[in-house]
Design a protein around this motif. Structure first.
Motif, PDB file in Angstrom:
ATOM      1  N   THR A 108       0.831  -1.203   0.000  1.00 44.02           N
ATOM      2  CA  THR A 108       0.000   0.000   0.000  1.00 44.02           C
ATOM      3  C   THR A 108       0.867   1.255   0.000  1.00 44.02           C
ATOM      4  O   THR A 108       2.056   1.209   0.318  1.00 44.02           O
ATOM      5  N   HIS A 109       0.209   2.356  -0.348  1.00 44.92           N
ATOM      6  CA  HIS A 109       0.790   3.695  -0.195  1.00 44.92           C
ATOM      7  C   HIS A 109       0.031   4.427   0.911  1.00 44.92           C
ATOM      8  O   HIS A 109      -0.259   5.614   0.788  1.00 44.92           O
ATOM      9  N   MET A 110      -0.303   3.726   1.990  1.00 38.18           N
ATOM     10  CA  MET A 110      -1.136   4.319   3.036  1.00 38.18           C
ATOM     11  C   MET A 110      -0.454   5.558   3.617  1.00 38.18           C
ATOM     12  O   MET A 110       0.773   5.607   3.730  1.00 38.18           O
ATOM     13  N   PRO A 111      -1.241   6.579   3.975  1.00 40.71           N
ATOM     14  CA  PRO A 111      -0.708   7.939   4.157  1.00 40.71           C
ATOM     15  C   PRO A 111       0.408   8.099   5.184  1.00 40.71           C
ATOM     16  O   PRO A 111       1.462   8.664   4.872  1.00 40.71           O
ATOM     17  N   TYR A 112       0.191   7.662   6.408  1.00 38.12           N
ATOM     18  CA  TYR A 112       1.164   7.959   7.454  1.00 38.12           C
ATOM     19  C   TYR A 112       2.424   7.111   7.317  1.00 38.12           C
ATOM     20  O   TYR A 112       3.541   7.600   7.542  1.00 38.12           O
ATOM     21  N   ALA A 113       2.273   5.856   6.946  1.00 36.93           N
ATOM     22  CA  ALA A 113       3.459   5.025   6.728  1.00 36.93           C
ATOM     23  C   ALA A 113       4.283   5.572   5.566  1.00 36.93           C
ATOM     24  O   ALA A 113       5.517   5.652   5.646  1.00 36.93           O
TER      25      ALA A 113
END
Length: 245
Positions: A108-113
């Protein structure tokens, strides 16, 4: 596609894997971890060399159902399923499955990570929040951004950077979370983003961040992974909340 392949795709075991994979995708969208119709979750087909289940091209994660999941080979060629697959989908996933020996691969390109991959540290500090401590000793950081993963060599480079870690932070890119069971891996994905969010929010105060001793962080990781019933219950709750219509 042969008759044997068709029967295998619709076997009880693969129907369960397809359902779990579809649920993880819908849950990821529900938790704000998706990005357009990009990124992929994949699961190795048990006892089948280089066959994988993966989400199809062009469907938003919120709309993916078990019937939409596609079976592919390591080159991304469709073996079963009614949808097409993005040609580049397996460049990262096949390498991580093969080289890092991971059954479930969630990218994923999840925001906080992803935000932490843009920092000097490149990754989560596992001595900060309690959520972060569960990942102590389980992270790797690929510190060299090398452009879009458009060939097998880039996927192999990422997989080797991962080594034996369950999680790899990809510089200027995103994250990969891996494991052997979808319910456990999704739980890790969710709590990884929570831990990253807590670190980003704490850093935004401008105050000094206060971590714990690394030995204590290691003990908390051992405690958190000592039993995974909570992970199973969380995934079961998500199945009730996000059931297929």
């Amino acid at each position: 596609m042969s008759i044997d392949e068709d029967r295998s795709f619709d076997s009880p075991g693969l129907r369960k894997l397809r359902s779990d994979l579809a649920l993880a995708l819908r849950a990821a969208d529900f938790h704000g971890l998706s990005e357009g119709v990009c990124n992929h979750f994949s699961v190795a087909v048990p006892n089948a060399s280089e066959r994988f289940l993966i989400n199809p091209r062009g469907l938003h994660w919120s709309e993916v159902r078990a019937a939409d999941i596609v079976m592919v080979d390591a080159a991304g060629r469709r073996l079963a399923g009614r949808h097409e697959v993005e040609p580049t989908a397996m460049f990262i996933h096949a390498a991580v499955h093969r080289i890092a020996r991971k059954a479930c691969v969630l990218h994923t390109h999840m925001p906080y990570a992803t935000a932490l991959t843009l920092t000097e540290g490149r990754a989560l500090d596992t001595t900060l929040s309690q959520n972060a401590m569960r990942f102590h000793g389980r992270l790797a950081a690929d510190r060299d951004y090398n452009g879009l993963a458009l060939d097998e060599s880039e996927g192999e480079r990422i997989a080797r950077a991962m080594s034996s870690a369950d999680v790899v932070f990809l510089a200027n890119h995103g994250v990969i979370v891996c494991g052997d069971r979808m319910d456990w891996v999704y739980d890790d994905l969710y709590y990884l983003e929570r831990a990253c969010m807590q670190q980003v929010l704490a850093a935004s105060t401008g105050m000094r961040l206060m971590g714990v001793d690394r030995g204590l962080a290691a003990r908390v990781a051992e405690q958190a992974l000592g039993e995974r019933l909570q992970s199973e219950l969380f995934f079961a709750a998500l199945r009730r909340m996000l059931a297929e219509p």
